[in-house]
Design an enzyme around this catalytic site. Structure first.
Site, PDB file in Angstrom:
ATOM      1  N   GLU A 147       0.830  -1.204   0.000  1.00  0.00           N
ATOM      2  CA  GLU A 147       0.000   0.000   0.000  1.00  0.00           C
ATOM      3  C   GLU A 147       0.866   1.256   0.000  1.00  0.00           C
ATOM      4  O   GLU A 147       1.744   1.427   0.845  1.00  0.00           O
ATOM      5  CB  GLU A 147      -0.938   0.020   1.208  1.00  0.00           C
ATOM      6  CG  GLU A 147      -1.916   1.183   1.140  1.00  0.00           C
ATOM      7  CD  GLU A 147      -3.030   1.106   2.153  1.00  0.00           C
ATOM      8  OE1 GLU A 147      -4.036   1.821   1.968  1.00  0.00           O
ATOM      9  OE2 GLU A 147      -2.909   0.341   3.131  1.00  0.00           O
ATOM     10  N   GLU A 241     -13.082   1.984   2.032  1.00  0.00           N
ATOM     11  CA  GLU A 241     -12.438   2.156   3.337  1.00  0.00           C
ATOM     12  C   GLU A 241     -12.868   3.492   3.936  1.00  0.00           C
ATOM     13  O   GLU A 241     -12.789   4.537   3.288  1.00  0.00           O
ATOM     14  CB  GLU A 241     -10.920   2.119   3.180  1.00  0.00           C
ATOM     15  CG  GLU A 241     -10.165   2.181   4.496  1.00  0.00           C
ATOM     16  CD  GLU A 241      -8.664   2.136   4.281  1.00  0.00           C
ATOM     17  OE1 GLU A 241      -8.007   1.310   4.935  1.00  0.00           O
ATOM     18  OE2 GLU A 241      -8.147   2.924   3.461  1.00  0.00           O
TER      19      GLU A 241
END
Length: 294
Positions: A147, A241
């Site tokens: 990420e 998210e």
């Protein structure tokens, strides 16, 4: 097309087995086909039971995590690097045991705001650790997705270009990129161009608003994001998210600076996010078709 997922922290801080199973049920109820869990310690949770629950609900599992400072693989301290390698190897096993498809997050450094720039030696240590982790992932049949996050959560991979260079240096096809609109909005000069640059090296994608709350309530240009995903032929999973102090664990509160309620009720948020993402995907397809007409 890949699955549409949701982060478990929309539902729960994840303190108990019951919390996680309830999160799975709510995920399925909303029509999501994937749930993202933070790293689940096998000694604390019944991973086999959780895997069977997910299979019964037809919900796939992704796992993300960030390393602590004492296990920072980008450190120059050999003991920290070794501890990080062991933590990553154990995480790969846990993802395998829970029936997961990928391990993502900040796997290449500690999840923290650093007080110094990364060193060349530290970067090489991290590359070697991720290459080693990718070998474990290969045998476990899962992908490693790194990420790319903002400057306040790591000092190593803040942009897509940095992550592409890092992934290539590992020498492993199992190492892919995990891009996130929230972080890209902070660090990339042009998020859509960054998506096109990454192309088929994107292994996982997070949709999050600039304020961590309801999609469409911030400043991110999602039209350009979804146009770019369509342009590169992205077919892997997309996960919503969102973090609020209403539902979050203590560690994430500190690491991600979740100091306020960006929302208070999770079910309306989750339902809205699914409709929003599907709408933006459809609009991008229609724009493509319109532009293709003579």
């Amino acid at each position: 097309m890949g699955r549409l997922g949701i982060h478990s922290f929309v539902w729960t801080g994840g303190a108990t087995q019951e919390d996680l199973e309830t999160a799975l049920e709510k995920t399925a109820e909303c029509g999501y086909r994937l749930i993202e869990f933070a790293y689940l310690r096998p000694e604390k949770f019944d991973l086999d039971r959780l895997a069977k629950k997910a299979q019964g609900l037809d919900v796939a599992i992704a796992v993300t995590m960030g390393l602590p400072l004492h296990a920072d693989v980008s450190s120059e301290d050999p003991s920290a690097v070794k501890a990080g390698e062991e933590m990553l190897a154990n995480a790969v096993k846990a993802v395998r045991d829970i029936g997961g498809t990928k391990l993502g997050g900040i796997l290449y450094s500690a999840h923290t705001k650093y007080a110094s720039v990364p060193t060349d030696r530290g970067r090489k240590n991290s590359i070697a650790a991720i290459a080693k982790t990718a070998e474990h992932a290969e045998s476990a049949g899962i992908d490693i997705v790194l990420e790319v996050v903002n400057r306040f959560e790591t000092n190593l991979l803040n942009t897509t270009a940095q992550a592409l260079s890092f992934a290539e240096a590992t020498g492993s096809d199992r190492v892919l990129l995990h891009l996130d609109t929230f972080h890209m909005n902070i660090e990339e000069a042009n998020p859509a161009a960054a998506i096109r640059l990454a192309g088929d090296r994107i292994g996982y994608f997070h949709i999050g608003e600039s304020n961590r709350g309801y999609l469409g309530d911030g400043v991110i240009d999602f039209d350009r994001i979804f146009d770019a995903l369509l342009d590169v032929g992205y077919q892997r999973d997309i996960t919503f998210e969102s973090f609020s102090s209403a539902v979050v664990d203590e560690g994430l509160t500190l690491a991600c600076a979740i100091w306020r309620d960006t929302w208070t009720e999770n079910m309306p948020l989750a339902r809205h996010a699914k409709r929003f993402i599907e709408l933006k995907q459809e609009e991008a397809r229609r724009r493509r078709e319109t532009n293709a007409r003579p």
